[in-house]
Write a protein that holds these residues in place. Structure first.
Motif, short mmCIF file in Angstrom:
data_model
loop_
_atom_site.label_atom_id
_atom_site.label_comp_id
_atom_site.label_asym_id
_atom_site.label_seq_id
_atom_site.Cartn_x
_atom_site.Cartn_y
_atom_site.Cartn_z
N LYS A 89 0.86 -1.15 0.01
CA LYS A 89 -0.26 -0.12 -0.28
C LYS A 89 1.26 1.16 0.16
O LYS A 89 1.84 1.24 0.69
N VAL A 90 0.43 2.56 -0.77
CA VAL A 90 1.56 3.86 -0.67
C VAL A 90 0.54 4.88 0.28
O VAL A 90 -0.93 4.22 -1.04
N ASP A 91 1.43 5.25 0.45
CA ASP A 91 1.08 6.91 1.31
C ASP A 91 1.96 7.33 1.48
O ASP A 91 2.72 7.26 0.49
N PHE A 92 1.55 8.76 1.39
CA PHE A 92 2.45 10.46 1.10
C PHE A 92 2.44 10.83 2.45
O PHE A 92 1.76 11.41 2.63
N VAL A 93 3.12 12.08 2.03
CA VAL A 93 3.80 13.22 3.29
C VAL A 93 4.36 13.80 2.74
O VAL A 93 5.13 13.36 2.03
N ARG A 94 4.24 15.13 2.90
CA ARG A 94 5.42 16.06 2.28
C ARG A 94 6.25 16.65 3.57
O ARG A 94 6.33 17.27 4.49
N LEU A 95 7.88 16.88 3.13
CA LEU A 95 8.41 17.26 3.90
C LEU A 95 9.01 18.88 3.38
O LEU A 95 9.56 19.09 2.18
N LYS A 96 8.63 20.15 3.86
CA LYS A 96 9.26 21.32 3.45
C LYS A 96 9.66 21.96 4.33
O LYS A 96 10.28 22.14 5.42
N SER A 97 11.99 22.02 3.75
CA SER A 97 12.75 22.46 4.51
C SER A 97 13.60 23.40 3.63
O SER A 97 14.50 23.45 4.01
N TYR A 98 13.30 23.20 2.32
CA TYR A 98 14.15 24.83 1.75
C TYR A 98 13.40 25.33 0.89
O TYR A 98 12.09 25.73 0.77
N HIS A 99 14.50 27.30 0.84
CA HIS A 99 14.32 27.47 0.41
C HIS A 99 15.23 28.32 -0.48
O HIS A 99 15.99 28.68 -0.24
N ASN A 100 14.88 28.66 -2.07
CA ASN A 100 15.71 28.39 -3.04
C ASN A 100 16.69 27.39 -2.98
O ASN A 100 16.15 25.93 -2.37
#
Length: 221
Positions: A89-100
């Protein structure tokens, strides 16, 4: 596969790539064909190690989606051609850690279904990160991204946790973390392509390439 610091890469003239990126790249670091072959090998190693366990693939968006999709497809092919069926089974998360091209101090984890469903199951995070990780110098960065995600998952006490990453970058700030499976150890470079982006550009580039200063300035926000 280790790519040395003095590796000159491949000339862009040897490959096809979107014309709208002409002038924005230094060279091809890893051609698409080599990525595909290496991913297939990782899938084989994973199938051998995972045993008869079902797998929950946790894909880290956005940079990880292409690696995850290709890895899952290879695992499915291996399952179809063997006596042992592997349920995934596949699930998704998103990580945000960069600016430019700069790492931010605070990291956000967004999305994903109810992670309590992982309790007692095999959680197999399929992770592709650009400037994080480390290696003894790691896939680079500091490994902070992966540790935040793993700490979150471990709260639900899954049966097993494994981490797969296409890239491991060497960094001057290692903290000892290393993924269970990785495709390439690369120098401390900001790379784009194969779904890795720079401000949402270059995801449509099949090869993994090194962006130049012109490209960074052109797409800076």
């Amino acid at each position: 596969i280790q790519i040395s610091d003095n590796w000159p890469g491949y000339s862009l003239d040897l490959f096809t790539y979107p014309q709208h990126y002409y002038g924005d790249l230094e060279y091809v670091l890893i051609p698409h064909g080599i990525i595909v072959d290496r991913t297939e090998r990782l899938a084989k190693d994973i199938v051998q190690d995972i045993g008869d366990n079902d797998i929950v693939v946790l894909c880290v968006l956005k940079g990880g989606y292409k690696f995850c999709a290709d890895l899952v497809e290879h695992i499915k092919n291996l399952s179809r051609n063997s006596e042992r069926f592997i349920s995934m089974k596949v699930d998704f998360v998103r990580l945000k850690s960069y600016h430019n091209d700069q790492s931010m101090q605070d990291m956000q984890i967004m999305g994903g279904d109810d992670l309590s469903k992982l309790t007692g199951k095999v959680s197999f995070p399929c992770v592709l990160l650009t400037l994080f990780f480390m290696f003894c110098k790691d896939i680079v960065g500091t490994g902070r991204t992966m540790k935040v995600l793993l700490n979150t998952i471990e709260k639900y006490k899954p049966k097993m946790i494994k981490v797969a990453s296409l890239l491991v970058k060497r960094t001057s700030q290692p903290d000892g973390y290393r993924p269970d499976y990785y495709g390439f150890e690369i120098p401390d470079l900001f790379v784009v392509g194969y779904a890795l982006d720079y401000n949402e550009h270059f995801r449509d580039l099949n090869h993994i390439c090194v962006i130049n200063d012109h490209g960074k300035a052109k797409y800076r926000v």
